[in-house]
Design a protein around this motif. Sequence first.
Motif, PDB file in Angstrom:
ATOM      1  N   GLY A 213       0.826  -1.204   0.000  1.00 54.93           N
ATOM      2  CA  GLY A 213       0.000   0.000   0.000  1.00 54.93           C
ATOM      3  C   GLY A 213       0.858   1.250   0.000  1.00 54.93           C
ATOM      4  O   GLY A 213       0.538   2.242  -0.666  1.00 54.93           O
ATOM      5  N   LEU A 240      -6.579  -0.719  -0.884  1.00 55.50           N
ATOM      6  CA  LEU A 240      -5.467  -0.757   0.052  1.00 55.50           C
ATOM      7  C   LEU A 240      -5.859  -1.641   1.231  1.00 55.50           C
ATOM      8  O   LEU A 240      -6.681  -1.251   2.062  1.00 55.50           O
ATOM      9  CB  LEU A 240      -5.116   0.647   0.537  1.00 55.50           C
ATOM     10  N   VAL A 266      -9.978   1.655   1.549  1.00 55.84           N
ATOM     11  CA  VAL A 266      -8.997   1.379   2.593  1.00 55.84           C
ATOM     12  C   VAL A 266      -9.604   0.382   3.566  1.00 55.84           C
ATOM     13  O   VAL A 266     -10.632   0.672   4.190  1.00 55.84           O
ATOM     14  CB  VAL A 266      -8.604   2.667   3.349  1.00 55.84           C
ATOM     15  N   VAL A 312     -13.871   3.467   3.348  1.00 59.89           N
ATOM     16  CA  VAL A 312     -13.139   2.786   4.413  1.00 59.89           C
ATOM     17  C   VAL A 312     -13.947   1.591   4.908  1.00 59.89           C
ATOM     18  O   VAL A 312     -15.130   1.721   5.231  1.00 59.89           O
ATOM     19  CB  VAL A 312     -12.851   3.746   5.584  1.00 59.89           C
TER      20      VAL A 312
END
Length: 379
Positions: A213, A240, A266, A312
């Motif tokens: 990442g 990521l 993420v 996220v």
Amino acid sequence: MRFVLVARLAMVLAVAAGLGACAGVPDSAVLHPVAEKAGIGQPVSVLAATTRQRSAADPRDFTSEREFGLSYDAYRVSVPPVHVPGEIEWPARLPGDPAKSFVVTGSQRLDQAGFARDVTRDMKGSGEVIVFVHGYNTSYQEAVFRAAQLKHDNEIREAMVAFSWPSAAAVTGYLADREASTYSRDYLERTLDGLARMPGVKRIHIIAHSMGGWLTMETLRQATLRGRSAFLPKLGEVFLASPDIDVYVFRTQLDVIGRSTPPITVAISDDDQALGLSQWLAGDVPRVGNIPADLTDAEEARKTIARYGLRVINMTKAKGADPVNHSKFVGLLSTLSQMKRGETQARSGLLSSTGIFAVDVAGSILQVPFRVGAAIAGR
């Protein structure tokens, strides 16, 4: 003070033991082709681009030394009928048995033209390529087999490219790995640019794990600053997984990269012990991948998510695939793939927007209140 040092040393040893439990990976000879058995195993095609040096003893093997340039190879990996999703069934001894373990049934050293030809073949008309960037403590053969496992388990129809930087593949090699990943920034950008210039390539997606990442975000940052990288207009999903990135550095990277469409994803987990070790080594600065998910500044979170256009996913409640909870993304990708396919058909859905999501104990992805934006913003 002594107690703190002893406690931290105990944590280091515990995490090292956990990482070592995943280290039962055969040497590079596991990538030497074995005879295919008719009707046994499912074939998966994986391409590799690497900044590792080829072995002087056998050019089919790669070392942890750095190469000034890129090498390309193509692999046909057979996934055994006893395969458990999320796992890599390593051979107990070499050569491996296609009925029991992952094996390579074909490999070919490629030049740039051959690499482009095989990418076109593996896209099967989809126009899409996925680049997998591995993390810390990962050998070349593990990167290739992990890419094959991800492609097989997630029914990925796109071409799959494993980008392998010269990790030392050792628990004690953290600092060396950080330097080796940084060394590979220009070469990852060159790989992505090369893919973008290939006829028929319409979209390039990136799956980056852990220290991969860091390498990915640094590459995106420098490409944005250059303003002339061919791959940026064709960049698709950036995922990521447990990113090993200082939260403050992450904010500066995002300040340069800006908002992305689709949003950068993420995946975090605050029980990630490997990132806990990384945090300690970095002077207790939190890593993006282990941000505590109980921060409650909702307004700041909304601003942060909106500013950077992030998606996220909190994986804390998900079951880990390894003893240190550093590879939860392996099980998450299948759910994400299914949801994205369904949303593509419906042209809208849960993952089409930015926000905070959580994986529950059943593996389902749910939208939840904004809670981690303040931490990502580096406050």
